[in-house]
Design a protein around this motif. Structure first.
Motif, PDB file in Angstrom:
ATOM      1  N   GLY A 280       0.672  -1.151  -0.045  1.00 26.84           N
ATOM      2  CA  GLY A 280       0.011  -0.080   0.065  1.00 26.84           C
ATOM      3  C   GLY A 280       0.849   1.137   0.166  1.00 26.84           C
ATOM      4  N   ALA A 281       0.337   2.370   0.515  1.00 25.95           N
ATOM      5  CA  ALA A 281       0.827   3.860   0.402  1.00 25.95           C
ATOM      6  C   ALA A 281       1.623   4.076   1.495  1.00 25.95           C
ATOM      7  CB  ALA A 281       0.017   4.559  -0.079  1.00 25.95           C
ATOM      8  N   THR A 282       1.595   2.997   2.694  1.00 25.76           N
ATOM      9  CA  THR A 282       2.100   3.644   4.205  1.00 25.76           C
ATOM     10  C   THR A 282       2.918   2.483   4.557  1.00 25.76           C
ATOM     11  OG1 THR A 282       0.225   2.728   5.170  1.00 25.76           O
ATOM     12  CG2 THR A 282       0.059   5.096   4.536  1.00 25.76           C
ATOM     13  N   GLU A 283       3.395   1.427   3.937  1.00 24.95           N
ATOM     14  CA  GLU A 283       3.836   0.197   4.472  1.00 24.95           C
ATOM     15  C   GLU A 283       4.769  -0.395   3.470  1.00 24.95           C
ATOM     16  OE1 GLU A 283       2.234  -2.386   8.128  1.00 24.95           O
ATOM     17  OE2 GLU A 283       1.935  -3.320   6.344  1.00 24.95           O
ATOM     18  N   ARG A 375       7.520  -2.623   8.286  1.00 21.23           N
ATOM     19  CA  ARG A 375       7.373  -1.341   9.120  1.00 21.23           C
ATOM     20  C   ARG A 375       6.560  -0.430   8.128  1.00 21.23           C
ATOM     21  NH1 ARG A 375      12.512   2.432   9.282  1.00 21.23           N
ATOM     22  NH2 ARG A 375      10.869   3.961   9.083  1.00 21.23           N
ATOM     23  N   LYS A 376       6.322   0.791   8.998  1.00 18.89           N
ATOM     24  CA  LYS A 376       5.508   1.795   8.345  1.00 18.89           C
ATOM     25  C   LYS A 376       6.811   2.581   7.538  1.00 18.89           C
ATOM     26  CE  LYS A 376       1.422   1.505   9.672  1.00 18.89           C
ATOM     27  NZ  LYS A 376       0.262   1.164   9.052  1.00 18.89           N
ATOM     28  N   LEU A 377       6.393   3.380   6.463  1.00 14.93           N
ATOM     29  CA  LEU A 377       7.560   4.043   5.722  1.00 14.93           C
ATOM     30  C   LEU A 377       7.642   5.400   6.398  1.00 14.93           C
ATOM     31  CD1 LEU A 377       5.832   4.027   2.206  1.00 14.93           C
ATOM     32  CD2 LEU A 377       7.902   2.987   2.885  1.00 14.93           C
ATOM     33  N   ASN A 378       6.702   5.945   6.979  1.00 13.13           N
ATOM     34  CA  ASN A 378       7.057   7.093   8.339  1.00 13.13           C
ATOM     35  C   ASN A 378       6.571   6.339   9.676  1.00 13.13           C
ATOM     36  OD1 ASN A 378       7.140   9.205   9.728  1.00 13.13           O
ATOM     37  ND2 ASN A 378       6.132  10.692   8.464  1.00 13.13           N
ATOM     38  N   THR A 379       7.229   5.994  10.726  1.00 15.58           N
ATOM     39  CA  THR A 379       6.755   5.559  11.579  1.00 15.58           C
ATOM     40  C   THR A 379       6.223   6.562  12.755  1.00 15.58           C
ATOM     41  OG1 THR A 379       8.829   5.514  12.704  1.00 15.58           O
ATOM     42  CG2 THR A 379       8.525   3.477  11.406  1.00 15.58           C
ATOM     43  N   GLY A 384      14.578   7.714  16.673  1.00 16.78           N
ATOM     44  CA  GLY A 384      15.180   6.486  16.250  1.00 16.78           C
ATOM     45  C   GLY A 384      15.216   5.923  14.757  1.00 16.78           C
ATOM     46  N   ASP A 385      14.017   6.454  14.163  1.00 19.24           N
ATOM     47  CA  ASP A 385      13.414   5.860  12.762  1.00 19.24           C
ATOM     48  C   ASP A 385      13.882   7.219  11.698  1.00 19.24           C
ATOM     49  OD1 ASP A 385      13.047   3.656  14.073  1.00 19.24           O
ATOM     50  OD2 ASP A 385      10.746   3.908  13.914  1.00 19.24           O
ATOM     51  N   LYS A 386      14.273   6.640  10.691  1.00 19.32           N
ATOM     52  CA  LYS A 386      14.318   7.290   9.327  1.00 19.32           C
ATOM     53  C   LYS A 386      12.849   7.127   8.645  1.00 19.32           C
ATOM     54  CE  LYS A 386      18.398   9.096   9.865  1.00 19.32           C
ATOM     55  NZ  LYS A 386      18.570  10.459  10.016  1.00 19.32           N
ATOM     56  N   THR A 387      12.618   8.208   7.977  1.00 15.84           N
ATOM     57  CA  THR A 387      11.441   7.914   6.830  1.00 15.84           C
ATOM     58  C   THR A 387      11.999   7.521   5.679  1.00 15.84           C
ATOM     59  OG1 THR A 387       9.998   9.789   7.815  1.00 15.84           O
ATOM     60  CG2 THR A 387       9.531   9.213   5.525  1.00 15.84           C
ATOM     61  N   ILE A 388      11.296   6.457   5.312  1.00 16.28           N
ATOM     62  CA  ILE A 388      11.661   5.755   3.990  1.00 16.28           C
ATOM     63  C   ILE A 388      11.114   6.623   2.671  1.00 16.28           C
ATOM     64  CG2 ILE A 388      11.990   3.674   2.699  1.00 16.28           C
ATOM     65  CD1 ILE A 388      11.867   2.123   5.235  1.00 16.28           C
ATOM     66  N   SER A 389      12.084   7.172   1.891  1.00 13.55           N
ATOM     67  CA  SER A 389      11.280   7.618   0.764  1.00 13.55           C
ATOM     68  C   SER A 389      11.154   6.496  -0.417  1.00 13.55           C
ATOM     69  CB  SER A 389      12.339   8.667  -0.024  1.00 13.55           C
ATOM     70  OG  SER A 389      11.712   9.186  -1.302  1.00 13.55           O
ATOM     71  N   THR A 390       9.941   6.843  -1.203  1.00 11.84           N
ATOM     72  CA  THR A 390       9.823   5.839  -2.296  1.00 11.84           C
ATOM     73  C   THR A 390       9.806   6.613  -3.739  1.00 11.84           C
ATOM     74  OG1 THR A 390       7.603   6.142  -2.276  1.00 11.84           O
ATOM     75  CG2 THR A 390       8.300   4.257  -0.950  1.00 11.84           C
ATOM     76  N   SER A 391      10.315   7.904  -3.709  1.00 12.11           N
ATOM     77  CA  SER A 391      10.326   8.601  -4.790  1.00 12.11           C
ATOM     78  C   SER A 391      11.787   9.148  -5.266  1.00 12.11           C
ATOM     79  CB  SER A 391       9.524   9.912  -4.506  1.00 12.11           C
ATOM     80  OG  SER A 391      10.157  10.784  -3.505  1.00 12.11           O
ATOM     81  N   GLN A 392      12.738   8.579  -4.665  1.00 13.70           N
ATOM     82  CA  GLN A 392      14.172   8.759  -4.819  1.00 13.70           C
ATOM     83  C   GLN A 392      15.071   7.688  -4.411  1.00 13.70           C
ATOM     84  OE1 GLN A 392      14.884  12.730  -3.253  1.00 13.70           O
ATOM     85  NE2 GLN A 392      14.843  11.881  -1.082  1.00 13.70           N
ATOM     86  N   ASP A 393      16.339   7.668  -4.678  1.00 16.47           N
ATOM     87  CA  ASP A 393      17.427   6.836  -4.552  1.00 16.47           C
ATOM     88  C   ASP A 393      17.469   7.094  -2.868  1.00 16.47           C
ATOM     89  OD1 ASP A 393      17.458   5.437  -6.557  1.00 16.47           O
ATOM     90  OD2 ASP A 393      19.364   6.377  -7.134  1.00 16.47           O
ATOM     91  N   VAL A 394      17.824   6.175  -1.992  1.00 17.76           N
ATOM     92  CA  VAL A 394      17.895   6.319  -0.538  1.00 17.76           C
ATOM     93  C   VAL A 394      19.253   5.627  -0.112  1.00 17.76           C
ATOM     94  CG1 VAL A 394      17.208   5.902   1.766  1.00 17.76           C
ATOM     95  CG2 VAL A 394      15.467   6.360  -0.001  1.00 17.76           C
ATOM     96  N   TYR A 395      20.202   6.240   0.402  1.00 21.41           N
ATOM     97  CA  TYR A 395      21.426   5.608   0.907  1.00 21.41           C
ATOM     98  C   TYR A 395      21.174   4.657   2.069  1.00 21.41           C
ATOM     99  CZ  TYR A 395      24.408   9.050  -1.674  1.00 21.41           C
ATOM    100  OH  TYR A 395      24.949   9.645  -2.658  1.00 21.41           O
ATOM    101  N   ILE A 396      21.681   3.431   2.050  1.00 17.08           N
ATOM    102  CA  ILE A 396      21.369   2.633   3.030  1.00 17.08           C
ATOM    103  C   ILE A 396      22.765   2.035   3.545  1.00 17.08           C
ATOM    104  CG2 ILE A 396      19.259   1.578   1.775  1.00 17.08           C
ATOM    105  CD1 ILE A 396      22.313  -0.508   1.399  1.00 17.08           C
TER     106      ILE A 396
END
Length: 694
Positions: A280-283, A375-379, A384-396
């Protein structure tokens, strides 16, 4: 009449099974026992080279210890089989099923050619609730090459057309002039294409009219629950003019692999693969899979920096299997072992932090550990948590390391190299699976690393010891010596990695402490103390446990640090550009280290004195007040033992400067001992001569 009805029912059942058989793969038979046990039944299909499907599976869930089991020996189920994960990847006891159709995956490295039977098996009572036998000559579903597109209008033509599985079809070398006013890919039934059909998405999951093709190879995926078993043909169809530009017919005897949701998967290392799927849009759902030991973890998460892969500030999941899957939410706020919410800590050990992962399933089979969690994209956890973006590359960031006995992650043994980015927004229609299959480890125990031999230090030779911080020495250092997993650093006493120390009761000893005094950074703060606790890290223990621990030096009765337990930090690290792995001895390892000291505590060491007495136990430990598993043994004796010879490490005579903390070592102890004996003999001779002269 009854016979006629029974026959009709049988024919109807066969017709239904025949209709569905190819939909799920090659029909093997019904898994039900005769008579049924715990209501178990369901039609069993081999769906591809790794999976099988049980259609309309029923089981009452009342078995006390039931699992899916497979066997590679014998013709009937027995205890000589192997447990396998259920449809969710779980190795838990099976619950009730009420007609659900499920698809399971064989364990990594297991092939159908090896399997003799699959059972619903109760371990506790060694009972078979139902099974199927797998024929040795079973025909596996396979991709099916069909004819190329017919060439009717607008220059439509193609190369080979292959049905890859129940939902995907590949069209090679496709040509079309793009001039049709409303052309789409179109599926339907009957002997030829007609306006009675259904529009399906193109290779980009788009439902807009088709553009020009000039030799591309594309793959189409049917939407929703549709499969190619539902249709007789695929056409390029113009809706405005009800015109067929060309088509292919779908064989009625199709037996292709069952479609599997194509996952995004990226190998981090030959021992770690990471998969993900948006829910979905949030997880988001992650799957960590890797080749690790039972005392190791798989770590993966979001970088602490938006411009590079950085451990500091990272939001990481530590995954491992401990009779159940664990996916623990961690915060990396300092590059240190977790202490008072600082360091590499589970989020619920950080002030106002919380656990935001949900472990879904997991297993450990054939040396491969699999952990699936969401986990939620934005918890909403800003601590302690980072928001996970789905619109761009993310450093891991990622890592593999050891777990302490209390299941807290230690410093990684393998970690992210360079900067690594992932795009978590890859759509479900265009996933990229770059992960090769793991090769299972060979069965059998692995040989434990041989620990380095570290020379013991005796208080008979020196009453002063330097205590500094240094590298733990990899697989042959601290962990091999103590049998415990280390964060990656340890105490160096007189420039030796965790040597055993021998001291004599009623003698006073001095420790020149250089473990760091920077209380704001636990990675550089290691107060020294002596205790009967083999774990250490007094600050990390709760009040109840602290009351059970005896402390002999370094900590006051009220729990505060004693004068002298803290000094500047002197640390032994590997020289830049040097490979310190695979050293055969500590001396070889030490040769590639260099010492650096900071200016904390005004650049001065701490000076801690200790006089063991008759109440001191025979065995105590020097430890770090803030971190666990940094120290080792102190033997308290009434008389110094002879520690030379035999299997006991040779003693080194050492001396330490009380003002600078520097140390001089006579590594040639045999020469020292000979010189000492010579002096004793000379003194004896002089005494005898003087006696004679008198």
């Amino acid at each position: 009449m009854k016979t006629v009805l029974n026959a009709a029912s049988f024919i109807l059942a066969v017709a239904i099974i025949g209709c569905n058989a190819a939909r799920y793969g090659t029909l093997i038979g019904n898994i039900a026992a005769t008579p049924k046990v715990h209501l178990v039944e369901g039609n069993f299909y081999i769906s591809d080279d790794r999976r099988f499907t049980i259609e309309n599976f029923i089981y009452d869930g009342q078995g006390p210890d039931a699992y899916f089991y497979y066997g590679t020996q014998g013709t009937t189920p027995s205890a000589n089989g192997n447990k396998m994960p259920d449809e969710n990847g779980s190795l838990g006891i099976l619950k009730a099923y009420t007609g659900k159709t499920i698809t399971l995956t064989l364990p990594t490295g297991v092939q159908w050619s090896q399997i003799k039977w699959i059972s619903v098996w109760c371990i506790q009572f060694t009972a078979d609730f139902g099974h199927v036998k797998i024929p040795s000559n079973v025909v596996l579903p396979a991709q099916r090459v069909i004819s190329s597109f017919s060439q009717l209008q607008h220059g439509l033509r193609s190369g080979a057309v292959t049905i890859l599985d129940t939902k995907r079809i590949k069209i090679e070398n496709l040509h079309y002039d793009g001039q049709g006013p409303a052309a789409f890919f179109w599926v339907g039934n009957g002997s030829a294409p007609s306006s009675v059909g259904k529009k399906i998405p193109d290779e980009n999951n788009s439902m807009t009219k088709l553009a020009r093709y000039s030799g591309q190879t594309i793959t189409l995926t049917l939407p929703d629950t549709l499969t190619f078993h539902d249709f007789n043909w695929l056409s390029m169809w113009c809706i405005d003019f009800a015109a067929n530009f060309g088509h292919v017919l779908i064989p009625s005897d199709l037996n292709v692999p069952l479609y599997a949701n194509q996952k995004n998967c990226q190998p981090m290392h030959e021992r770690l693969h990471v998969s993900w799927e948006l829910k979905g849009a949030t997880e988001i759902m992650f799957e960590l899979q890797g080749k690790i030991g039972t005392d190791e973890y798989l770590g993966f998460g979001i970088s602490g920096s938006n411009t590079a892969s950085s451990m500091i500030g990272g939001d990481v999941t530590i995954g491992y299997y401990d009779s159940q899957p664990m996916a623990v939410d961690y915060t990396l706020n300092q590059y240190a072992q977790c202490s008072n919410g600082r360091g590499a800590c589970p989020d619920d050990r950080v002030t106002n932090g919380r656990q935001d992962n949900t472990a879904i399933s997991g297993s450990r089979l054939n040396g491969i550990t699999t952990i699936k969690y969401t986990r939620k994209l934005n918890t909403g956890d800003t601590v302690g948590d980072k928001t996970i973006s789905t619109s761009q590359d993310v450093y891991i960031i990622w890592g593999i390391g050891k777990l302490n006995p209390d299941k807290i992650a230690t410093k990684h043994d393998i970690r992210t190299i360079g900067n690594v980015k992932l795009n978590f927004g890859r759509t479900a229609r265009t996933p990229v699976n770059n992960c090769p299959a793991f090769t299972p480890d060979p069965v059998g125990p692995t040989e434990a690393p041989i620990p380095w031999k570290i020379e013991a230090i005796s208080g008979e030779n020196t009453k002063t010891f330097s205590a500094q911080i240094g590298q733990a020495g990899g697989s042959r250092g601290y962990s091999a010596i103590t049998g415990r997993n280390s964060w990656g650093i340890a105490w160096y006493i007189n420039q030796k990695l965790i040597p055993e120390i021998y001291v004599k009761r009623n003698e006073t000893f001095t420790f020149i402490v250089e473990g760091g005094a920077n209380t704001a950074n636990t990675a550089r703060y290691h107060p020294f103390y002596i205790t009967d606790d083999p774990i250490g890290g007094f600050e990390q223990h709760n009040a109840t446990f602290q009351k059970t621990v005896k402390i002999f030096a370094g900590v006051n009765p009220n729990g505060s640090l004693a004068d002298g337990a803290v000094g500047r930090l002197c640390e032994w690290n590997v020289k830049a550009g040097i490979d310190a792995t695979n050293k055969n001895s500590f001396d070889e390892f030490f040769a590639v280290l260099e010492k650096s000291c900071d200016n904390s505590n005004n650049g001065q060491p701490g000076t801690l004195t200790w006089t063991p007495d008759q109440t001191t136990p025979d065995l105590v430990y020097y430890q770090c007040y803030t971190h666990r598993y940094l120290g080792w043994k102190i033997h308290v004796v009434d008389d110094y033992p002879n520690l030379t010879g035999g299997t006991t490490p040779r003693l080194t005579k050492t001396s330490v400067s009380m003002t600078t903390g520097t140390m001089e070592t006579d590594d040639n102890s045999s020469h020292t001992n000979i010189a000492s004996l010579a002096l004793i003999l000379v003194a004896t001779l002089i005494t005898l001569i003087n006696a004679q002269l008198k």
